[in-house]
Write a protein that holds these residues in place. Structure first.
Motif, PDB file in Angstrom:
ATOM      1  N   ALA A  63      71.668 -34.334  20.852  1.00 26.62           N
ATOM      2  CA  ALA A  63      71.260 -33.492  20.868  1.00 26.62           C
ATOM      3  C   ALA A  63      69.799 -33.663  20.328  1.00 26.62           C
ATOM      4  CB  ALA A  63      71.791 -32.082  20.205  1.00 26.62           C
ATOM      5  N   ALA A  64      69.694 -34.782  18.832  1.00 25.22           N
ATOM      6  CA  ALA A  64      69.031 -35.035  18.113  1.00 25.22           C
ATOM      7  C   ALA A  64      67.759 -35.581  19.326  1.00 25.22           C
ATOM      8  CB  ALA A  64      69.505 -36.126  17.426  1.00 25.22           C
ATOM      9  N   LEU A  65      67.972 -36.576  19.878  1.00 25.37           N
ATOM     10  CA  LEU A  65      67.845 -37.629  20.556  1.00 25.37           C
ATOM     11  C   LEU A  65      66.657 -36.830  22.164  1.00 25.37           C
ATOM     12  CD1 LEU A  65      66.109 -40.034  21.832  1.00 25.37           C
ATOM     13  CD2 LEU A  65      68.692 -41.018  23.231  1.00 25.37           C
ATOM     14  N   ILE A  66      67.492 -36.105  22.615  1.00 27.76           N
ATOM     15  CA  ILE A  66      66.968 -34.494  23.380  1.00 27.76           C
ATOM     16  C   ILE A  66      65.990 -34.017  23.015  1.00 27.76           C
ATOM     17  CG2 ILE A  66      67.225 -32.233  24.774  1.00 27.76           C
ATOM     18  CD1 ILE A  66      70.668 -34.306  25.585  1.00 27.76           C
ATOM     19  N   ALA A  67      66.099 -33.273  21.570  1.00 23.05           N
ATOM     20  CA  ALA A  67      64.907 -32.969  21.172  1.00 23.05           C
ATOM     21  C   ALA A  67      63.604 -33.570  21.255  1.00 23.05           C
ATOM     22  CB  ALA A  67      65.150 -32.642  20.338  1.00 23.05           C
ATOM     23  N   GLU A  68      63.905 -34.647  20.657  1.00 22.69           N
ATOM     24  CA  GLU A  68      62.717 -35.776  20.720  1.00 22.69           C
ATOM     25  C   GLU A  68      61.932 -35.819  21.915  1.00 22.69           C
ATOM     26  OE1 GLU A  68      63.255 -38.897  18.407  1.00 22.69           O
ATOM     27  OE2 GLU A  68      64.724 -38.079  17.187  1.00 22.69           O
ATOM     28  N   VAL A  69      62.770 -35.927  22.989  1.00 26.16           N
ATOM     29  CA  VAL A  69      62.361 -36.773  24.597  1.00 26.16           C
ATOM     30  C   VAL A  69      61.653 -34.944  25.221  1.00 26.16           C
ATOM     31  CG1 VAL A  69      62.386 -37.552  26.868  1.00 26.16           C
ATOM     32  CG2 VAL A  69      64.028 -38.194  25.111  1.00 26.16           C
ATOM     33  N   ASP A  70      62.839 -34.266  24.712  1.00 25.21           N
ATOM     34  CA  ASP A  70      61.749 -32.431  25.169  1.00 25.21           C
ATOM     35  C   ASP A  70      60.662 -32.608  24.262  1.00 25.21           C
ATOM     36  OD1 ASP A  70      62.815 -30.859  26.974  1.00 25.21           O
ATOM     37  OD2 ASP A  70      63.887 -29.392  24.884  1.00 25.21           O
ATOM     38  N   ALA A  71      60.703 -32.749  23.239  1.00 32.92           N
ATOM     39  CA  ALA A  71      59.201 -32.505  22.573  1.00 32.92           C
ATOM     40  C   ALA A  71      58.013 -33.070  23.152  1.00 32.92           C
ATOM     41  CB  ALA A  71      59.197 -32.077  21.369  1.00 32.92           C
ATOM     42  N   LEU A  72      58.223 -34.895  23.293  1.00 35.83           N
ATOM     43  CA  LEU A  72      57.675 -35.570  23.705  1.00 35.83           C
ATOM     44  C   LEU A  72      56.374 -34.618  25.570  1.00 35.83           C
ATOM     45  CD1 LEU A  72      56.248 -38.222  24.106  1.00 35.83           C
ATOM     46  CD2 LEU A  72      58.062 -39.036  25.479  1.00 35.83           C
ATOM     47  N   PHE A  73      57.826 -34.570  26.399  1.00 38.83           N
ATOM     48  CA  PHE A  73      56.837 -33.740  28.059  1.00 38.83           C
ATOM     49  C   PHE A  73      56.859 -32.324  27.776  1.00 38.83           C
ATOM     50  CE2 PHE A  73      60.330 -37.162  29.424  1.00 38.83           C
ATOM     51  CZ  PHE A  73      59.712 -37.160  30.773  1.00 38.83           C
ATOM     52  N   ALA A  74      56.666 -32.135  26.553  1.00 40.83           N
ATOM     53  CA  ALA A  74      56.258 -30.455  26.356  1.00 40.83           C
ATOM     54  C   ALA A  74      55.013 -30.758  25.826  1.00 40.83           C
ATOM     55  CB  ALA A  74      57.212 -30.118  25.176  1.00 40.83           C
ATOM     56  N   SER A  75      54.178 -32.484  25.648  1.00 43.38           N
ATOM     57  CA  SER A  75      52.994 -32.110  25.284  1.00 43.38           C
ATOM     58  C   SER A  75      52.000 -32.268  26.549  1.00 43.38           C
ATOM     59  CB  SER A  75      53.281 -33.856  24.138  1.00 43.38           C
ATOM     60  OG  SER A  75      53.079 -34.251  24.880  1.00 43.38           O
ATOM     61  N   ARG A  76      52.625 -32.786  27.403  1.00 48.15           N
ATOM     62  CA  ARG A  76      51.634 -32.969  28.367  1.00 48.15           C
ATOM     63  C   ARG A  76      51.565 -32.058  29.929  1.00 48.15           C
ATOM     64  NH1 ARG A  76      50.976 -39.771  28.462  1.00 48.15           N
ATOM     65  NH2 ARG A  76      50.948 -39.906  26.157  1.00 48.15           N
ATOM     66  N   SER A  77      50.995 -32.080  30.167  1.00 45.43           N
ATOM     67  CA  SER A  77      51.388 -31.339  31.734  1.00 45.43           C
ATOM     68  C   SER A  77      51.787 -32.060  33.038  1.00 45.43           C
ATOM     69  CB  SER A  77      49.850 -31.544  32.909  1.00 45.43           C
ATOM     70  OG  SER A  77      49.090 -32.655  33.015  1.00 45.43           O
ATOM     71  N   ARG A 116      68.076 -35.628  32.376  1.00 44.05           N
ATOM     72  CA  ARG A 116      68.129 -34.077  32.049  1.00 44.05           C
ATOM     73  C   ARG A 116      66.082 -33.916  32.789  1.00 44.05           C
ATOM     74  NH1 ARG A 116      69.956 -31.052  27.988  1.00 44.05           N
ATOM     75  NH2 ARG A 116      67.900 -30.061  27.791  1.00 44.05           N
ATOM     76  N   ILE A 117      66.258 -32.509  33.024  1.00 41.90           N
ATOM     77  CA  ILE A 117      65.365 -31.503  33.590  1.00 41.90           C
ATOM     78  C   ILE A 117      64.783 -31.640  31.803  1.00 41.90           C
ATOM     79  CG2 ILE A 117      64.242 -29.762  34.701  1.00 41.90           C
ATOM     80  CD1 ILE A 117      67.203 -29.895  35.737  1.00 41.90           C
ATOM     81  N   TYR A 118      63.252 -31.399  32.251  1.00 38.07           N
ATOM     82  CA  TYR A 118      62.172 -31.133  30.745  1.00 38.07           C
ATOM     83  C   TYR A 118      61.447 -30.549  30.989  1.00 38.07           C
ATOM     84  CZ  TYR A 118      65.169 -35.163  28.386  1.00 38.07           C
ATOM     85  OH  TYR A 118      65.717 -35.820  27.924  1.00 38.07           O
ATOM     86  N   ARG A 119      60.975 -29.477  31.081  1.00 39.67           N
ATOM     87  CA  ARG A 119      60.023 -28.795  30.844  1.00 39.67           C
ATOM     88  C   ARG A 119      57.617 -29.612  30.404  1.00 39.67           C
ATOM     89  NH1 ARG A 119      59.318 -23.196  31.632  1.00 39.67           N
ATOM     90  NH2 ARG A 119      61.778 -22.422  30.810  1.00 39.67           N
ATOM     91  N   THR A 120      57.556 -29.073  30.172  1.00 44.13           N
ATOM     92  CA  THR A 120      56.041 -29.608  30.694  1.00 44.13           C
ATOM     93  C   THR A 120      54.979 -29.131  29.865  1.00 44.13           C
ATOM     94  OG1 THR A 120      55.051 -29.438  32.971  1.00 44.13           O
ATOM     95  CG2 THR A 120      56.473 -31.549  32.907  1.00 44.13           C
ATOM     96  N   ALA A 121      54.147 -29.405  29.466  1.00 45.63           N
ATOM     97  CA  ALA A 121      52.995 -28.112  29.188  1.00 45.63           C
ATOM     98  C   ALA A 121      52.846 -27.459  29.859  1.00 45.63           C
ATOM     99  CB  ALA A 121      51.902 -28.894  28.208  1.00 45.63           C
ATOM    100  N   ASP A 122      52.076 -27.908  31.182  1.00 45.90           N
ATOM    101  CA  ASP A 122      52.314 -25.753  32.104  1.00 45.90           C
ATOM    102  C   ASP A 122      53.275 -25.437  32.120  1.00 45.90           C
ATOM    103  OD1 ASP A 122      52.400 -28.505  33.400  1.00 45.90           O
ATOM    104  OD2 ASP A 122      51.137 -28.790  34.774  1.00 45.90           O
ATOM    105  N   GLY A 123      54.358 -25.708  31.633  1.00 47.17           N
ATOM    106  CA  GLY A 123      55.713 -25.501  32.262  1.00 47.17           C
ATOM    107  C   GLY A 123      55.874 -25.159  33.718  1.00 47.17           C
ATOM    108  N   ARG A 124      55.729 -26.750  34.181  1.00 50.12           N
ATOM    109  CA  ARG A 124      56.362 -27.128  35.239  1.00 50.12           C
ATOM    110  C   ARG A 124      57.729 -27.780  34.634  1.00 50.12           C
ATOM    111  NH1 ARG A 124      53.289 -28.062  40.014  1.00 50.12           N
ATOM    112  NH2 ARG A 124      55.241 -28.570  40.692  1.00 50.12           N
ATOM    113  N   PHE A 125      58.110 -28.369  35.643  1.00 48.54           N
ATOM    114  CA  PHE A 125      59.643 -29.336  35.258  1.00 48.54           C
ATOM    115  C   PHE A 125      58.959 -30.812  35.971  1.00 48.54           C
ATOM    116  CE2 PHE A 125      60.553 -25.481  34.867  1.00 48.54           C
ATOM    117  CZ  PHE A 125      60.242 -25.206  34.006  1.00 48.54           C
ATOM    118  N   ALA A 126      59.831 -31.489  34.971  1.00 40.33           N
ATOM    119  CA  ALA A 126      60.335 -33.395  35.271  1.00 40.33           C
ATOM    120  C   ALA A 126      61.725 -33.756  35.110  1.00 40.33           C
ATOM    121  CB  ALA A 126      59.014 -34.385  34.352  1.00 40.33           C
TER     122      ALA A 126
END
Length: 370
Positions: free
Chosen positions: A278-292, A235-245
């Protein structure tokens, strides 16, 4: 310098916009002498978009570097004779007109074959030379749609436009490959040939997996397949500073390495959860969104888990790997040009260099060809 593989071969580029000219440029990178023939008004790409102080777009300069450009009016008898003389001395022609246009100009395939039986004539059109769409207008987005490049790509609610235009660039590469193969075949047969290439069919040629899955009733909804966004490990995940990983931990060992690095060993077995996850993606999404993004790079760059930060265009030339490989060449100035050279290195060498495009005349080219 260009690579030497096609040195001594002469190619006429009768293309416009992107696909034909890019195919011809690849042949120039491999050592062919490429002469681009334009109408008196020039390739429309010269003015398609913001122009430089000289009235020409950067896109035109980038796609036609390494070529000699001349202008001929093929509706004029004298200019058409000059073009025919060029054809008689050429090894290959790359053109991207709609089927039938060259016939109207008096230089259709039969005439070209009569002028030069050894000519490899590559016609790269949108839909191919036959079928009900043969003369239908189109652009990359249309070819991607009909060829299957959109239906399974994007988010569940809608397909997404790819950029740069995938069908245009991919079909150009296929055309260049076909020309090289045909020239190799000519060494054995002594005869040229007509290559009927379609931008749409380049994309269609990639659809065997999807069409087979559809025939078996196994196609997931858009954005829900393993490689289209349905798996947490890809997946592509958004980080806390609005960037992507990007995370591409498809293999179990890479997913395990990621999970251990982020201290979530409970996720390891969940890689096998049914798609879409969907459930696991949401958890990983939240993790990536927690840091820059910088934080994630510091943590995951040393881990063998198929993690990569998504660089911006501005960051790409300074990316340590891209910079080390030397494929980007910058021409500085008030209107800089940033070229991406062919990604090919031979025997430890560097990517082939390209000279800037050179404007000339048919007379000068013909004199040099004698």
């Amino acid at each position: 310098m260009p690579l030497p593989f096609l040195s001594g071969l002469r190619v006429i580029d009768l293309g416009q916009y992107l696909p034909g000219p890019y195919a011809a440029q690849m042949l120039a990178d491999l050592g062919a002498e490429v002469v681009k023939v334009e109408a008196p008004s020039g390739d429309p790409l010269r003015q398609m978009g913001p122009t430089d102080a000289d009235g020409t777009t950067a896109a035109y300069k980038l796609l036609n570097a390494g070529k000699t450009v001349i202008r001929l009016n093929l509706k004029d008898d004298g200019d058409r004779r000059a073009f025919e003389t060029l054809i008689a001395g050429a090894d290959a022609l790359v053109e991207s007109y709609r089927p039938g246009v060259l016939d109207k100009l008096g230089v259709g395939h039969a005439r070209l074959r009569a002028l030069n039986p050894r000519l490899v004539h590559a016609s790269l059109s949108g839909w191919g030379s036959s079928g009900p769409y043969a003369r239908r207008a189109g652009h990359d987005l249309n070819y991607m749609a009909v060829g299957g490049g959109l239906d399974s790509s994007g988010t569940p609610d809608r397909p997404s436009i790819s950029h740069p235009p995938v069908a245009d660039f991919a079909s150009a590469q296929q055309a260049a490959l076909a020309v090289v193969a045909a020239l190799f075949g000519r060494q054995r047969s002594g005869e040229g040939c007509f290559l009927d290439l379609s931008i749409m069919e380049t994309v269609l040629g990639w659809q065997g997996f999807n069409l087979t899955a559809d025939a078996r009733g196994e196609v997931p909804d858009r954005g829900e397949a393993l490689l289209s966004g349905g798996a947490a490990c890809y997946r592509i995940y958004r980080t806390a500073d609005g960037r992507f990983a990007t995370l591409s931990a498809l293999e179990a060992k890479f997913w395990q390495g990621f999970c251990e690095a982020v201290e979530r060993p409970d996720w390891i077995a969940r890689q096998a959860d049914p798609l879409p996850q969907a459930a696991l993606i949401a958890e990983v999404d939240a993790l990536f969104a927690s840091r820059s993004l910088a934080d994630w790079k510091a943590l995951l760059d040393p881990v063998d888990c198929c993690f990569e930060a998504l660089p911006t265009l501005a960051e790409m030339p300074e990316h340590p790997h891209i910079a080390a490989r030397g494929q980007i060449r910058v021409t500085p100035g008030p209107e800089p040009l940033v070229e991406t050279l062919m990604g090919l290195r031979v025997d430890g060498g560097t990517p082939p260099e390209r000279a800037p495009l050179r404007e000339s005349t048919a007379a000068a080219v013909l004199a040099a060809w004698k």
